[in-house]
Design a protein around this motif. Sequence first.
Motif, mmCIF file in Angstrom:
data_model
loop_
_atom_site.group_PDB
_atom_site.id
_atom_site.type_symbol
_atom_site.label_atom_id
_atom_site.label_comp_id
_atom_site.label_asym_id
_atom_site.label_seq_id
_atom_site.Cartn_x
_atom_site.Cartn_y
_atom_site.Cartn_z
ATOM 1 N N LEU A 15 0.819 -1.207 0.000
ATOM 2 C CA LEU A 15 0.000 0.000 0.000
ATOM 3 C C LEU A 15 0.856 1.261 0.000
ATOM 4 O O LEU A 15 0.536 2.233 -0.683
ATOM 5 C CB LEU A 15 -0.940 -0.003 1.214
ATOM 6 N N ILE A 16 1.938 1.264 0.755
ATOM 7 C CA ILE A 16 2.802 2.450 0.810
ATOM 8 C C ILE A 16 3.497 2.684 -0.527
ATOM 9 O O ILE A 16 3.687 3.820 -0.947
ATOM 10 C CB ILE A 16 3.833 2.301 1.954
ATOM 11 N N THR A 17 3.879 1.629 -1.220
ATOM 12 C CA THR A 17 4.599 1.788 -2.485
ATOM 13 C C THR A 17 3.685 1.866 -3.697
ATOM 14 O O THR A 17 4.172 2.088 -4.804
ATOM 15 C CB THR A 17 5.593 0.633 -2.687
ATOM 16 N N SER A 18 2.397 1.706 -3.508
ATOM 17 C CA SER A 18 1.467 1.740 -4.636
ATOM 18 C C SER A 18 1.362 3.147 -5.216
ATOM 19 O O SER A 18 1.216 4.134 -4.489
ATOM 20 C CB SER A 18 0.085 1.281 -4.178
ATOM 21 N N PRO A 35 -2.879 8.084 -3.445
ATOM 22 C CA PRO A 35 -2.275 9.430 -3.477
ATOM 23 C C PRO A 35 -1.321 9.684 -2.314
ATOM 24 O O PRO A 35 -1.443 9.094 -1.238
ATOM 25 C CB PRO A 35 -3.479 10.368 -3.390
ATOM 26 N N TRP A 36 -0.392 10.589 -2.544
ATOM 27 C CA TRP A 36 0.588 10.954 -1.517
ATOM 28 C C TRP A 36 -0.090 11.497 -0.271
ATOM 29 O O TRP A 36 0.389 11.288 0.836
ATOM 30 C CB TRP A 36 1.568 11.991 -2.063
ATOM 31 N N SER A 37 -1.184 12.219 -0.458
ATOM 32 C CA SER A 37 -1.868 12.794 0.706
ATOM 33 C C SER A 37 -2.342 11.704 1.663
ATOM 34 O O SER A 37 -2.292 11.873 2.876
ATOM 35 C CB SER A 37 -3.038 13.663 0.258
ATOM 36 N N GLU A 38 -2.795 10.579 1.120
ATOM 37 C CA GLU A 38 -3.216 9.459 1.968
ATOM 38 C C GLU A 38 -2.018 8.848 2.688
ATOM 39 O O GLU A 38 -2.098 8.491 3.858
ATOM 40 C CB GLU A 38 -3.903 8.378 1.133
ATOM 41 N N LYS A 39 -0.912 8.715 1.995
ATOM 42 C CA LYS A 39 0.285 8.139 2.596
ATOM 43 C C LYS A 39 0.844 9.050 3.687
ATOM 44 O O LYS A 39 1.361 8.579 4.696
ATOM 45 C CB LYS A 39 1.342 7.889 1.528
ATOM 46 N N LEU A 40 0.720 10.352 3.467
ATOM 47 C CA LEU A 40 1.206 11.303 4.466
ATOM 48 C C LEU A 40 0.363 11.277 5.739
ATOM 49 O O LEU A 40 0.864 11.609 6.812
ATOM 50 C CB LEU A 40 1.251 12.711 3.881
ATOM 51 N N LEU A 41 -0.919 10.869 5.629
ATOM 52 C CA LEU A 41 -1.751 10.731 6.816
ATOM 53 C C LEU A 41 -1.182 9.681 7.770
ATOM 54 O O LEU A 41 -1.422 9.717 8.962
ATOM 55 C CB LEU A 41 -3.183 10.340 6.434
ATOM 56 N N PHE A 42 -0.441 8.738 7.225
ATOM 57 C CA PHE A 42 0.236 7.743 8.060
ATOM 58 C C PHE A 42 1.629 8.216 8.456
ATOM 59 O O PHE A 42 2.006 8.165 9.621
ATOM 60 C CB PHE A 42 0.332 6.414 7.308
ATOM 61 N N LEU A 46 -0.287 0.916 15.773
ATOM 62 C CA LEU A 46 -1.687 1.333 15.716
ATOM 63 C C LEU A 46 -1.983 2.144 14.459
ATOM 64 O O LEU A 46 -3.024 1.963 13.814
ATOM 65 C CB LEU A 46 -2.049 2.135 16.959
ATOM 66 N N LEU A 47 -1.069 3.022 14.074
ATOM 67 C CA LEU A 47 -1.267 3.802 12.854
ATOM 68 C C LEU A 47 -1.145 2.934 11.602
ATOM 69 O O LEU A 47 -1.831 3.185 10.611
ATOM 70 C CB LEU A 47 -0.294 4.978 12.799
ATOM 71 N N MET A 48 -0.289 1.916 11.638
ATOM 72 C CA MET A 48 -0.210 0.980 10.512
ATOM 73 C C MET A 48 -1.542 0.254 10.336
ATOM 74 O O MET A 48 -2.046 0.132 9.212
ATOM 75 C CB MET A 48 0.890 -0.056 10.744
ATOM 76 N N ASN A 49 -2.104 -0.204 11.433
ATOM 77 C CA ASN A 49 -3.388 -0.895 11.381
ATOM 78 C C ASN A 49 -4.471 0.028 10.828
ATOM 79 O O ASN A 49 -5.264 -0.359 9.977
ATOM 80 C CB ASN A 49 -3.760 -1.392 12.777
ATOM 81 N N TRP A 50 -4.497 1.265 11.300
ATOM 82 C CA TRP A 50 -5.476 2.233 10.828
ATOM 83 C C TRP A 50 -5.293 2.515 9.334
ATOM 84 O O TRP A 50 -6.262 2.547 8.583
ATOM 85 C CB TRP A 50 -5.329 3.522 11.639
ATOM 86 N N ARG A 72 -7.994 1.651 6.403
ATOM 87 C CA ARG A 72 -8.543 2.774 5.636
ATOM 88 C C ARG A 72 -8.251 2.631 4.146
ATOM 89 O O ARG A 72 -9.120 2.828 3.312
ATOM 90 C CB ARG A 72 -7.939 4.073 6.161
ATOM 91 N N ALA A 73 -7.019 2.275 3.800
ATOM 92 C CA ALA A 73 -6.643 2.157 2.388
ATOM 93 C C ALA A 73 -7.376 1.005 1.704
ATOM 94 O O ALA A 73 -7.801 1.137 0.561
ATOM 95 C CB ALA A 73 -5.136 1.969 2.261
ATOM 96 N N GLU A 74 -7.542 -0.113 2.406
ATOM 97 C CA GLU A 74 -8.273 -1.232 1.809
ATOM 98 C C GLU A 74 -9.736 -0.901 1.599
ATOM 99 O O GLU A 74 -10.336 -1.330 0.624
ATOM 100 C CB GLU A 74 -8.151 -2.478 2.693
ATOM 101 N N ARG A 75 -10.306 -0.133 2.495
ATOM 102 C CA ARG A 75 -11.708 0.249 2.353
ATOM 103 C C ARG A 75 -11.878 1.315 1.271
ATOM 104 O O ARG A 75 -12.814 1.261 0.482
ATOM 105 C CB ARG A 75 -12.221 0.761 3.694
#
Length: 88
Positions: free
Chosen positions: A22-25, A29-36, A63-67, A71-74
């Motif tokens: 998910l991180i390398t996909s 978008p970068w904005s989603e990755k930056l939320l983590f 905990l943030l990895m799990n979140w 979130r990304a899968e959903r």
Amino acid sequence: MKWKRLLSLRQWSHVFRRMPRLITSSRIPWSEKLLFAVPVLLYWVLPDVMPFMPVDDIGVTLLLMNWFVTRAERKYPDVLEKQHARVR
């Protein structure tokens, strides 16, 4: 129910398998990755900002990895399917 899921080895193996993809996909978008990434990096660099929070840096990261994975899968369900099909 949620605590049971957080303590499950199956859940954590799922998180650790999905996180790198998910991180390398490029489809997320970068904005989603930056939320983590931003909260994790800030907590690792500035742990004294929240002195009354009795959670270790690794705990916050997990905990943030799990979140993030949930979130990304959903939000982007087709990302992992297309990557999985490309590997086959």
